[in-house]
Design a protein around this motif. Structure first.
Motif, PDB file in Angstrom:
ATOM      1  N   HIS A  15       1.059  -1.248   0.306  1.00 15.56           N
ATOM      2  CA  HIS A  15      -0.024  -0.073   0.151  1.00 15.56           C
ATOM      3  C   HIS A  15       0.716   1.696  -0.038  1.00 15.56           C
ATOM      4  O   HIS A  15       0.399   2.595  -0.823  1.00 15.56           O
ATOM      5  CB  HIS A  15      -0.860  -0.407   1.102  1.00 15.56           C
ATOM      6  CG  HIS A  15      -2.386  -0.682   0.972  1.00 15.56           C
ATOM      7  ND1 HIS A  15      -3.000  -0.580   0.772  1.00 15.56           N
ATOM      8  CD2 HIS A  15      -2.381  -2.432   1.082  1.00 15.56           C
ATOM      9  CE1 HIS A  15      -4.214  -1.158   0.531  1.00 15.56           C
ATOM     10  NE2 HIS A  15      -3.670  -2.601   0.691  1.00 15.56           N
ATOM     11  N   THR A  16       2.032   1.537   0.765  1.00 13.85           N
ATOM     12  CA  THR A  16       2.758   2.870   0.573  1.00 13.85           C
ATOM     13  C   THR A  16       4.017   2.856  -1.071  1.00 13.85           C
ATOM     14  O   THR A  16       3.639   3.935  -0.666  1.00 13.85           O
ATOM     15  CB  THR A  16       4.102   1.662   2.127  1.00 13.85           C
ATOM     16  OG1 THR A  16       3.309   1.585   2.924  1.00 13.85           O
ATOM     17  CG2 THR A  16       5.094   3.229   1.991  1.00 13.85           C
ATOM     18  N   ARG A  17       4.316   1.483  -1.786  1.00 16.87           N
ATOM     19  CA  ARG A  17       4.474   1.200  -3.077  1.00 16.87           C
ATOM     20  C   ARG A  17       3.347   2.404  -3.618  1.00 16.87           C
ATOM     21  O   ARG A  17       3.315   2.899  -3.927  1.00 16.87           O
ATOM     22  CB  ARG A  17       4.280  -0.228  -3.426  1.00 16.87           C
ATOM     23  CG  ARG A  17       5.969  -0.335  -2.719  1.00 16.87           C
ATOM     24  CD  ARG A  17       5.799  -2.294  -2.846  1.00 16.87           C
ATOM     25  NE  ARG A  17       6.590  -2.077  -4.607  1.00 16.87           N
ATOM     26  CZ  ARG A  17       5.800  -3.025  -5.378  1.00 16.87           C
ATOM     27  NH1 ARG A  17       5.688  -4.341  -4.438  1.00 16.87           N
ATOM     28  NH2 ARG A  17       6.156  -3.241  -6.235  1.00 16.87           N
ATOM     29  N   VAL A  18       1.861   1.871  -3.817  1.00 20.42           N
ATOM     30  CA  VAL A  18       0.914   2.791  -4.311  1.00 20.42           C
ATOM     31  C   VAL A  18       0.658   3.779  -3.780  1.00 20.42           C
ATOM     32  O   VAL A  18       0.536   4.705  -4.736  1.00 20.42           O
ATOM     33  CB  VAL A  18      -0.749   1.758  -3.895  1.00 20.42           C
ATOM     34  CG1 VAL A  18      -1.576   1.954  -5.023  1.00 20.42           C
ATOM     35  CG2 VAL A  18      -0.151   0.209  -4.061  1.00 20.42           C
ATOM     36  N   LEU A  19       0.355   4.024  -2.873  1.00 19.20           N
ATOM     37  CA  LEU A  19       0.517   5.826  -2.465  1.00 19.20           C
ATOM     38  C   LEU A  19       2.210   6.255  -3.314  1.00 19.20           C
ATOM     39  O   LEU A  19       1.580   7.261  -3.775  1.00 19.20           O
ATOM     40  CB  LEU A  19       0.651   6.020  -1.014  1.00 19.20           C
ATOM     41  CG  LEU A  19       0.504   7.688  -0.477  1.00 19.20           C
ATOM     42  CD1 LEU A  19      -0.366   7.942  -0.830  1.00 19.20           C
ATOM     43  CD2 LEU A  19       1.136   7.606   1.550  1.00 19.20           C
ATOM     44  N   PHE A 135      -6.252  -1.749   8.508  1.00 16.86           N
ATOM     45  CA  PHE A 135      -6.955  -3.206   7.290  1.00 16.86           C
ATOM     46  C   PHE A 135      -7.162  -2.551   5.844  1.00 16.86           C
ATOM     47  O   PHE A 135      -6.948  -1.332   6.303  1.00 16.86           O
ATOM     48  CB  PHE A 135      -8.675  -3.038   8.382  1.00 16.86           C
ATOM     49  CG  PHE A 135      -9.378  -1.846   7.972  1.00 16.86           C
ATOM     50  CD1 PHE A 135      -9.957  -1.289   7.030  1.00 16.86           C
ATOM     51  CD2 PHE A 135      -9.112  -0.731   8.843  1.00 16.86           C
ATOM     52  CE1 PHE A 135     -10.930  -0.451   6.653  1.00 16.86           C
ATOM     53  CE2 PHE A 135     -10.093   0.590   8.787  1.00 16.86           C
ATOM     54  CZ  PHE A 135     -10.761   0.574   7.847  1.00 16.86           C
ATOM     55  N   GLY A 136      -7.359  -3.300   5.248  1.00 22.58           N
ATOM     56  CA  GLY A 136      -7.588  -2.603   3.995  1.00 22.58           C
ATOM     57  C   GLY A 136      -7.633  -3.223   3.251  1.00 22.58           C
ATOM     58  O   GLY A 136      -7.432  -5.020   3.063  1.00 22.58           O
ATOM     59  N   GLU A 137      -8.054  -3.477   1.634  1.00 20.95           N
ATOM     60  CA  GLU A 137      -7.269  -4.010   0.928  1.00 20.95           C
ATOM     61  C   GLU A 137      -6.405  -5.525   0.381  1.00 20.95           C
ATOM     62  O   GLU A 137      -5.724  -4.692   0.313  1.00 20.95           O
ATOM     63  CB  GLU A 137      -7.297  -3.121  -0.822  1.00 20.95           C
ATOM     64  CG  GLU A 137      -8.759  -1.917  -1.059  1.00 20.95           C
ATOM     65  CD  GLU A 137      -8.862  -0.561  -0.773  1.00 20.95           C
ATOM     66  OE1 GLU A 137      -9.696   0.005  -1.134  1.00 20.95           O
ATOM     67  OE2 GLU A 137      -7.720  -0.934   0.444  1.00 20.95           O
ATOM     68  N   HIS A 172      -6.967   2.415   7.970  1.00 21.06           N
ATOM     69  CA  HIS A 172      -7.151   2.703   6.413  1.00 21.06           C
ATOM     70  C   HIS A 172      -6.216   2.136   6.591  1.00 21.06           C
ATOM     71  O   HIS A 172      -5.167   3.511   6.813  1.00 21.06           O
ATOM     72  CB  HIS A 172      -8.155   2.793   5.949  1.00 21.06           C
ATOM     73  CG  HIS A 172      -8.508   2.143   4.433  1.00 21.06           C
ATOM     74  ND1 HIS A 172      -7.577   2.958   3.390  1.00 21.06           N
ATOM     75  CD2 HIS A 172      -8.474   0.978   4.080  1.00 21.06           C
ATOM     76  CE1 HIS A 172      -7.911   2.499   2.391  1.00 21.06           C
ATOM     77  NE2 HIS A 172      -8.538   0.754   2.481  1.00 21.06           N
ATOM     78  N   VAL A 173      -4.936   0.845   5.671  1.00 15.68           N
ATOM     79  CA  VAL A 173      -3.433   1.013   5.961  1.00 15.68           C
ATOM     80  C   VAL A 173      -3.469   2.484   4.651  1.00 15.68           C
ATOM     81  O   VAL A 173      -2.116   2.692   4.292  1.00 15.68           O
ATOM     82  CB  VAL A 173      -3.787  -0.352   5.507  1.00 15.68           C
ATOM     83  CG1 VAL A 173      -4.083  -0.323   3.482  1.00 15.68           C
ATOM     84  CG2 VAL A 173      -1.858  -0.800   4.693  1.00 15.68           C
TER      85      VAL A 173
END
Length: 363
Positions: A15-19, A135-137, A172-173
């Motif tokens: 998720h950090t990479r996506v952001l 939590f998250g996708e 949320h993550v």
């Protein structure tokens, strides 16, 4: 801007990479543990502007958990100490459990102490982020959180059993990633979290799953409910993604219902697409976008960020389906027929030019 990132393949790391991708920032993985290489780590320290330490050990016997987290911090401390230049900021994805009497809490606290000293000795700013339950996708059921477990069970039509009805502080993550990358202050990991009892989470997910069986979007006016619904939807990717619509036709023509929403904003749009033309080629971090072909023949394609696997769905106006794009999946629609394609799009929020939540990425 280069971000050195540990734990890049994990739940929070992905998720950090996506952001970071959405912010046009480059991330480079920094392996730890048995894969740690001091030469490579030192080189990365010297070219990175930020170090984000996410990797941790939370499974195993007491010694493995405690010492595993300490070992990771010691490896990073060595790289910081040997580098001729270091990132300006060192961010530690800590836990609210740090300092409690569990092996995990003890390990996270000691790891933070080691990393703080190494960062400050090297002249870097140290940021300690104490994260609550995330939590998250694409969370891992029976591992990352009870939310992922409930979403998996609900997607399979199984009952959601509550064994310990305690209060959870849930974040949320993607918001956690925003804190790690400095979009929010460190304390916002606590301030932006939502407190719910386990039974309340189970009831919400069960209700959302029930509403969504016929494609009805539940009430997602609240940010927490929206994030929870997007988390649930991530467990439906694949054959369960298309929602069959009831098309009725008589001498007057054809009719079918496209969208029902139980609450919150919404915006609908319509497009025509010439044969051979592709639309889309982007992803969203929060938005729910529904594609429905009204007339013509098309192929909808989607790809999870940083994955090579592409899912494709043939769609037509004769047998209409609604397909809601999963968050953090790039997606597109291509007119594969010989006639003009007519498509309706619905999205769960009114377009805001200042925060469009639409990021270019080819499928």
């Amino acid at each position: 801007m280069t971000i050195a990132l540990t734990g890049s393949n994990g739940f929070l790391g992905w998720h950090t990479r996506v952001l970071a991708h959405s912010l046009d920032r480059t991330t480079e993985p920094l392996p730890l543990g048995d894969k740690f290489d001091i030469g490579s780590a030192t080189g990365l320290m010297e070219r990175a502007t930020t170090l984000v330490h996410i990797a941790g050990v939370n499974r195993g016997d007491d010694d493995a958990v405690r010492e595993g987290n300490v070992r990771f911090a010691q490896q990073l401390a060595k790289a910081l100490g040997e580098a001729t230049s270091v990132p300006a900021t060192v961010v530690y994805a800590n836990s609210i459990q740090a300092g409690n009497q569990s092996p995990y809490g003890q390990g996270k606290q000691e790891a933070g102490r080691i990393l703080r000293k190494a960062a400050e000795d090297a002249g870097a700013t140290f940021v300690d982020v104490k994260l609550p339950n995330l939590f998250g996708e694409h969370g891992k059921p029976f591992y990352n959180s009870v939310v992922a477990t409930f979403c998996q069970l609900a997607s399979e039509g199984k009952p959601l059993e509550v064994k310990d009805d305690k209060e959870l502080r849930l974040l949320h993550v993607q918001t956690a990633a925003e804190v790690l990358l400095g979009i929010h202050a460190p304390d916002d990991a606590h301030n932006l979290a939502t407190v719910r009892k386990v039974s309340e989470v189970a009831e919400l997910i069960g209700s959302m799953a029930h509403s969504y069986t016929d494609g009805t979007i539940p009430d997602i006016a609240n940010t927490f409910e929206r994030d929870l619904f997007n988390t649930y939807r991530s467990f439906l990717v694949g054959e369960r993604l298309p929602i069959m619509l009831n098309r009725k036709e008589d001498a007057r023509g054809a009719f079918f219902e496209v969208i029902r929403s139980a609450g919150g904003e919404g915006q609908a749009s319509f497009s025509t697409t010439e044969p051979g033309v592709t639309r889309g080629q982007h992803y969203h971090r929060r938005k729910i976008e529904r594609f429905t072909v009204l007339s013509g023949t098309a192929e909808i394609a989607m790809r999870k960020m940083f994955s090579n696997e592409v899912l494709t769905f043939p769609v037509t106006g004769e047998n209409p389906v609604a397909i809601d794009m999963p968050t953090m999946w790039s997606h597109s629609i291509t007119n594969v027929g010989s006639d003009k394609l007519y498509t309706m799009f619905w999205i769960n929020e009114i377009f805001d030019p200042a925060s469009p939540d639409t990021f270019p990425e080819e499928v």
